[in-house]
Design a protein around this motif. Structure first.
Motif, PDB file in Angstrom:
ATOM      1  N   SER A   1      61.626  31.707  65.964  1.00  0.00           N
ATOM      2  CA  SER A   1      62.748  32.616  66.166  1.00  0.00           C
ATOM      3  C   SER A   1      63.629  32.081  67.273  1.00  0.00           C
ATOM      4  CB  SER A   1      62.250  34.025  66.510  1.00  0.00           C
ATOM      5  OG  SER A   1      63.346  34.889  66.739  1.00  0.00           O
ATOM      6  N   VAL A   2      64.919  32.363  67.157  1.00  0.00           N
ATOM      7  CA  VAL A   2      65.873  31.973  68.202  1.00  0.00           C
ATOM      8  C   VAL A   2      65.960  33.052  69.273  1.00  0.00           C
ATOM      9  CG1 VAL A   2      68.303  31.497  68.688  1.00  0.00           C
ATOM     10  CG2 VAL A   2      67.227  30.528  66.648  1.00  0.00           C
ATOM     11  N   LEU A   3      66.132  34.296  68.850  1.00  0.00           N
ATOM     12  CA  LEU A   3      66.359  35.395  69.792  1.00  0.00           C
ATOM     13  C   LEU A   3      65.115  36.229  70.062  1.00  0.00           C
ATOM     14  CD1 LEU A   3      69.826  36.625  68.437  1.00  0.00           C
ATOM     15  CD2 LEU A   3      69.386  35.076  70.350  1.00  0.00           C
ATOM     16  N   ASN A   4      64.126  36.141  69.182  1.00  0.00           N
ATOM     17  CA  ASN A   4      62.909  36.954  69.316  1.00  0.00           C
ATOM     18  C   ASN A   4      63.242  38.427  69.555  1.00  0.00           C
ATOM     19  OD1 ASN A   4      60.465  35.219  69.098  1.00  0.00           O
ATOM     20  ND2 ASN A   4      61.537  34.060  70.679  1.00  0.00           N
ATOM     21  N   LEU A   5      64.003  38.969  68.622  1.00  0.00           N
ATOM     22  CA  LEU A   5      64.422  40.358  68.717  1.00  0.00           C
ATOM     23  C   LEU A   5      63.227  41.293  68.617  1.00  0.00           C
ATOM     24  CD1 LEU A   5      67.461  40.151  66.264  1.00  0.00           C
ATOM     25  CD2 LEU A   5      67.576  40.193  68.766  1.00  0.00           C
ATOM     26  N   GLN A   6      63.230  42.318  69.443  1.00  0.00           N
ATOM     27  CA  GLN A   6      62.168  43.320  69.400  1.00  0.00           C
ATOM     28  C   GLN A   6      62.625  44.480  68.512  1.00  0.00           C
ATOM     29  OE1 GLN A   6      59.133  42.467  71.166  1.00  0.00           O
ATOM     30  NE2 GLN A   6      60.408  40.632  70.902  1.00  0.00           N
ATOM     31  N   TYR A   7      62.875  44.172  67.246  1.00  0.00           N
ATOM     32  CA  TYR A   7      63.319  45.160  66.272  1.00  0.00           C
ATOM     33  C   TYR A   7      62.172  45.440  65.312  1.00  0.00           C
ATOM     34  CZ  TYR A   7      68.357  44.729  67.366  1.00  0.00           C
ATOM     35  OH  TYR A   7      69.588  44.762  67.971  1.00  0.00           O
ATOM     36  N   ARG A   8      62.103  46.665  64.851  1.00  0.00           N
ATOM     37  CA  ARG A   8      61.108  47.003  63.848  1.00  0.00           C
ATOM     38  C   ARG A   8      61.267  46.120  62.622  1.00  0.00           C
ATOM     39  NH1 ARG A   8      60.817  48.361  59.042  1.00  0.00           N
ATOM     40  NH2 ARG A   8      59.277  49.779  58.167  1.00  0.00           N
ATOM     41  N   GLN A   9      62.501  45.718  62.331  1.00  0.00           N
ATOM     42  CA  GLN A   9      62.788  44.953  61.121  1.00  0.00           C
ATOM     43  C   GLN A   9      62.532  43.459  61.285  1.00  0.00           C
ATOM     44  OE1 GLN A   9      64.718  47.142  62.608  1.00  0.00           O
ATOM     45  NE2 GLN A   9      65.045  48.803  61.164  1.00  0.00           N
ATOM     46  N   GLY A  10      62.053  43.025  62.436  1.00  0.00           N
ATOM     47  CA  GLY A  10      61.694  41.628  62.596  1.00  0.00           C
ATOM     48  C   GLY A  10      62.458  40.946  63.712  1.00  0.00           C
ATOM     49  N   PRO A  11      61.991  39.750  64.140  1.00  0.00           N
ATOM     50  CA  PRO A  11      62.559  39.079  65.310  1.00  0.00           C
ATOM     51  C   PRO A  11      63.812  38.259  65.046  1.00  0.00           C
ATOM     52  CG  PRO A  11      60.694  37.842  64.488  1.00  0.00           C
ATOM     53  CD  PRO A  11      60.774  39.083  63.650  1.00  0.00           C
ATOM     54  N   ASN A  12      64.167  38.068  63.772  1.00  0.00           N
ATOM     55  CA  ASN A  12      65.269  37.170  63.446  1.00  0.00           C
ATOM     56  C   ASN A  12      66.463  37.901  62.846  1.00  0.00           C
ATOM     57  OD1 ASN A  12      64.005  34.644  64.172  1.00  0.00           O
ATOM     58  ND2 ASN A  12      62.671  34.946  62.407  1.00  0.00           N
ATOM     59  N   LEU A  13      67.587  37.214  62.845  1.00  0.00           N
ATOM     60  CA  LEU A  13      68.774  37.748  62.191  1.00  0.00           C
ATOM     61  C   LEU A  13      68.594  37.675  60.679  1.00  0.00           C
ATOM     62  CD1 LEU A  13      71.599  36.011  64.285  1.00  0.00           C
ATOM     63  CD2 LEU A  13      70.733  38.343  64.537  1.00  0.00           C
ATOM     64  N   PRO A  14      68.856  38.748  59.949  1.00  0.00           N
ATOM     65  CA  PRO A  14      68.822  38.664  58.484  1.00  0.00           C
ATOM     66  C   PRO A  14      69.816  37.617  58.004  1.00  0.00           C
ATOM     67  CG  PRO A  14      68.912  40.941  59.205  1.00  0.00           C
ATOM     68  CD  PRO A  14      69.158  40.105  60.419  1.00  0.00           C
ATOM     69  N   THR A  15      69.469  36.932  56.925  1.00  0.00           N
ATOM     70  CA  THR A  15      70.301  35.823  56.461  1.00  0.00           C
ATOM     71  C   THR A  15      70.655  35.979  54.990  1.00  0.00           C
ATOM     72  OG1 THR A  15      68.380  34.497  55.822  1.00  0.00           O
ATOM     73  CG2 THR A  15      69.163  34.261  58.083  1.00  0.00           C
ATOM     74  N   LEU A  16      71.633  35.179  54.591  1.00  0.00           N
ATOM     75  CA  LEU A  16      71.915  35.014  53.183  1.00  0.00           C
ATOM     76  C   LEU A  16      70.899  34.027  52.609  1.00  0.00           C
ATOM     77  CD1 LEU A  16      75.806  34.786  53.277  1.00  0.00           C
ATOM     78  CD2 LEU A  16      74.394  36.777  52.821  1.00  0.00           C
ATOM     79  N   LYS A  17      71.057  33.706  51.335  1.00  0.00           N
ATOM     80  CA  LYS A  17      70.023  32.904  50.672  1.00  0.00           C
ATOM     81  C   LYS A  17      69.908  31.485  51.233  1.00  0.00           C
ATOM     82  CE  LYS A  17      73.219  31.886  46.848  1.00  0.00           C
ATOM     83  NZ  LYS A  17      73.418  31.983  45.398  1.00  0.00           N
ATOM     84  N   TYR A  18      70.937  31.000  51.940  1.00  0.00           N
ATOM     85  CA  TYR A  18      70.874  29.653  52.498  1.00  0.00           C
ATOM     86  C   TYR A  18      70.547  29.658  53.992  1.00  0.00           C
ATOM     87  CZ  TYR A  18      73.351  28.738  48.125  1.00  0.00           C
ATOM     88  OH  TYR A  18      73.709  28.683  46.808  1.00  0.00           O
ATOM     89  N   ALA A  19      70.118  30.816  54.504  1.00  0.00           N
ATOM     90  CA  ALA A  19      69.731  30.986  55.912  1.00  0.00           C
ATOM     91  C   ALA A  19      70.919  31.119  56.847  1.00  0.00           C
ATOM     92  CB  ALA A  19      68.808  29.861  56.385  1.00  0.00           C
ATOM     93  N   TYR A  20      72.113  31.295  56.315  1.00  0.00           N
ATOM     94  CA  TYR A  20      73.256  31.574  57.180  1.00  0.00           C
ATOM     95  C   TYR A  20      73.249  33.056  57.558  1.00  0.00           C
ATOM     96  CZ  TYR A  20      75.003  26.944  56.134  1.00  0.00           C
ATOM     97  OH  TYR A  20      75.127  25.587  56.040  1.00  0.00           O
ATOM     98  N   PRO A  21      73.360  33.382  58.856  1.00  0.00           N
ATOM     99  CA  PRO A  21      73.222  34.779  59.291  1.00  0.00           C
ATOM    100  C   PRO A  21      74.519  35.573  59.175  1.00  0.00           C
ATOM    101  CG  PRO A  21      73.465  33.369  61.195  1.00  0.00           C
ATOM    102  CD  PRO A  21      73.473  32.452  59.992  1.00  0.00           C
TER     103      PRO A  21
END
Length: 742
Positions: A444-464
């Motif tokens: 993870s880049v940001l290690n977000l403390q979100y219930r939905q996970g530590p990363n930014l949601p992405t499109l199918k090619y991993a672009y956030p």
């Protein structure tokens, strides 16, 4: 709040000649508003002064029957403590209807009923609305900005933010700033006449950063944990340092596509002289090009290929042209070939293409098949189909073959798992959920403390991305913006512009959080979801369906809303089966009551009623433009704007059908791989929910054809009357709703 209501009806734009205003006054008074005034042009200074005078005298709830709510907003803004509700009589009653329904008298009656219903619905909405109170953070809001990534985008984002007086924390994992810019020998021409290669200019950029007292730099550092929400993020770095910030820019750059995956197609790994464009840049940086006598560049090495990177990386052609020119500068006699499917040189890079031609670079257009590469005696040979000559060509005695591999975002790919709560296939959902968790846990880049996970949601090619057309830089985590090549492939000058835009958007988000208002697309909206927790059943629908991670959970699965993360779409409101979520000016009860306020004629009058719940982002503009363009449609249709199709609660459909409404349509944005939904998942969620409406229809013993979902882009103006006409024919076929009169 105690409301002092008044209604103002405009006779301008032909409304005075088309409608019976005495009748409309009676309708408004019956709806509970005792004071009704007419004016020939409400948006004129005199008309605005009429309303302002009453506001000054104590009126704090204003109903305006005139033009669309999408126009004249400044004229009809009477301050944050005055509720203003607009009934669109011009676009949705006058302009869209015509005298073609059994003669002039009948048409006038239908148009009058149309206007009357819009006033009734607007009166209900006014009565159910309250003045929003901005959400205030418990701690003093923080406006500092964190920028993660010290390459060209990160550096320029930091510099741009610092120029506004914003404190910036610049975090770079490497030991020095620069990113890939520090590894580049030269830049392709960025300035007129776009023919001379340029120095990267990194030293000057770093010097600016070091001299700016508003920028604190952390090198050799990564983010260990990001907690909180916009206006109140708390960041902990590796090493233990921590700070608060109001918003974040992620500018972590790109990664080259793995050349090892091209072993079969392009013989990578079989010879040390088959290298990538990144390797070639290192050779150029080290001054190691002088001994090359023959070099071939192979474009789209793994790009625009469904087995590798399906997309074009946009800059590979320009990079190969630059490197070809560097080879020619080192040895003007060198034979240089560029083997391509298509040369793509956006912007002024076409001049780079011409300059490479002038320097003697040979261009060979190949077909879809990769060239065949072989080695003999330490030299390389290429065989390929030349599409220009329509013949096979062979190039031998090559010292080097350079594969132009594409760009991937330096960001973890997040798999969007379907929600079990939506009734999707359990096994498939579990499998994708496991993939999503594995992807999130890997790094993870940001290690977000979100219930939905530590990363930014992405499109199918991993672009956030979030909404890639209307809101560049925006991610699906409010207050966090992507800039540079982590967002999409781009060249250096584009990354500089991107960084500036992302920094300014991040500053806006931090200040919006401090003021307690929403960011795009409902910029300035002071409302936020309120939860009646005593009725919560811990079903998790709101936490799972929120597109922006605005709702966490406690240990008992109770929702924990984070209002500064919220975009005010209302998806949580539409998801909640117990209907415990509402806004001050938008609620399940409000829309349901508006639907019930529509007058439904008896069956023998043969005047069906259809309700259209229309997304305010794309569908409503399209409806307005269609009316102004002169399109006409059935006067039996009633439009109700909604924030997003994802905010639609199934009870509204049941309310409409059980009250005698003959049909319901949902107009929303497109969804899918190339989605347009301003709230990411709204249209998709609506489609899933509507697939379950058959249960409600079966319970009411009604036909499924009475409910339809339509996806409409704002520019599909001409489709509006076609869709309505087709649906009205369907309603005529299935017949009147048997609940009329009950």
């Amino acid at each position: 709040m105690d409301k002092n209501q008044a209604c103002y009806l405009c006779k301008g734009c032909g409304l005075g000649e088309a409608l019976d205003f005495d009748n409309l006054q009676e309708v408004v008074e019956e709806a509970g508003i005792g004071e009704v005034k007419f004016h020939d042009a409400l948006c004129s200074p005199d008309g605005v002064a009429l309303i302002q005078g009453d506001v000054d005298g104590g009126v704090n709830a204003v109903l305006i029957g005139a033009c669309s709510s999408r126009v004249k907003n400044d004229e009809f803004n009477f301050g944050p403590q005055v509720i203003v509700e607009r009934a669109s009589l011009r676009e949705q009653a006058l302009l869209c209807s015509e005298a073609e329904y059994e003669g002039e008298e009948e048409a006038g009656e239908d148009r009058q009923m149309l206007a009357a219903d819009y006033l009734r619905m607007s009166a209900v909405k006014l009565a159910k609305s309250n003045v929003p109170v901005p959400f205030q953070l418990e701690l003093e809001p923080e406006t500092a900005l964190m920028v993660v990534g010290g390459g060209v985008a990160g550096i320029n984002a930091a510099l741009a933010a610092a120029k506004t007086g914003t404190q910036v924390y610049l975090v770079e994992k490497e030991g020095a700033l620069g990113g890939f810019l520090g590894k580049m020998a030269k830049l392709a021409p960025e300035n007129p006449p776009y023919q001379e290669l340029e120095d990267p200019g990194l030293e000057a950029l770093v010097a600016q950063v070091e001299a700016d007292e508003k920028i604190k730099v952390y090198t050799g550092t990564t983010v260990d944990k990001t907690e909180g929400a916009p206006g109140n993020f708390t960041v902990t770095l590796t090493g233990g340092d921590s700070f608060r910030c109001g918003a974040i820019v992620q500018a972590t750059g790109w990664l080259p596509y793995e050349p090892e995956k091209l072993a079969d197609e392009l013989a990578y790994g079989t010879s040390p002289n088959i290298i990538t464009n990144v390797d070639m840049e290192a050779k150029a940086k080290g001054g190691d090009l002088g001994g090359l006598g023959a070099v071939a560049f192979i474009q789209c090495a793994g790009s625009r290929d469904q087995n590798h990177l399906p997309y074009c990386s946009a800059v590979c052609c320009t990079v190969s042209l630059k490197q070809a020119m560097l080879v020619k500068e080192a040895n003007p006699e060198a034979a240089v070939y560029v083997i391509y499917k298509d040369i793509r040189t956006p912007g002024q890079s076409e001049e780079v293409y011409r300059e490479a031609q002038r320097k003697g670079v040979v261009f060979i257009r190949r077909d879809e098949d990769y060239p065949k590469i072989s080695e003999s005696g330490g030299k390389l040979a290429i065989e390929t189909k030349d599409m220009t000559l329509n013949d096979t060509v062979e190039i031998d005695e090559l010292d080097l073959v350079v594969l132009a591999t594409g760009m991937k975002p330096n960001n973890p790919k997040v798999v969007d798992a379907p929600l079990v709560a939506l009734g999707m296939d359990q096994e498939a959902a579990k499998k994708l959920a496991a993939e999503a968790k594995a992807a999130c846990d890997s790094w993870s880049v940001l290690n977000l403390q979100y219930r939905q996970g530590p990363n930014l949601p992405t499109l199918k090619y991993a672009y956030p991305d979030s909404h890639f057309i209307c809101f560049p830089y925006e991610t699906r985590r409010t207050g966090i913006y992507a800039a540079g090549t982590v967002r999409r492939p781009m060249r250096v000058t584009q990354a500089v512009e991107d960084a500036t835009g992302a920094a300014l958007k991040a500053i806006q988000a931090a200040r919006a959080a401090a003021e307690g208002v929403a960011v795009h697309p409902r910029s300035g909206d002071m409302s936020f979801p309120e939860f009646a927790m005593q009725r919560c059943t811990q079903c998790k629908r709101c936490t799972e369906e929120c597109p922006f991670g605005a709702i966490n959970e406690d240990e008992k699965a109770n929702p924990l809303p984070n209002p500064t993360r919220c975009r005010r779409c209302g998806v949580c409101m539409g998801a909640c089966p117990e209907r415990i979520i509402s806004f001050k000016n938008y609620s399940v009860d409000m829309i349901g009551s508006m639907i019930k306020s529509i007058e439904v004629p008896e069956e023998d009058e043969e005047k069906p009623r259809v309700v259209v719940l229309a997304c305010e982002n794309d569908a409503l503009p399209a409806i307005d433009m269609a009316a102004r363009k002169g399109h006409k449609w059935s006067p039996y249709v009633r439009f109700i704007p909604v924030r997003c199709l994802g905010s639609i609660n199934l009870v509204w459909i049941a309310d409409a059908l059980s009250s005698g409404i003959d049909g319901v349509m949902l107009f929303g944005c497109r969804h899918g791989d190339d989605y347009q939904c301003h709230f990411i998942k709204g249209s998709e969620l609506a489609n899933v929910r509507m697939s379950k409406i058959s249960e409600t229809l079966d319970r009411l013993v009604l036909e499924s054809d009475r409910v339809r979902v339509e996806e409409i882009s704002f520019n599909e103006v001409d489709r509006i009357p076609e869709i309505i006409s087709e649906f009205m024919e369907t309603i005529e076929e299935v017949g009147p709703n048997p609940y009329k009169g009950f």
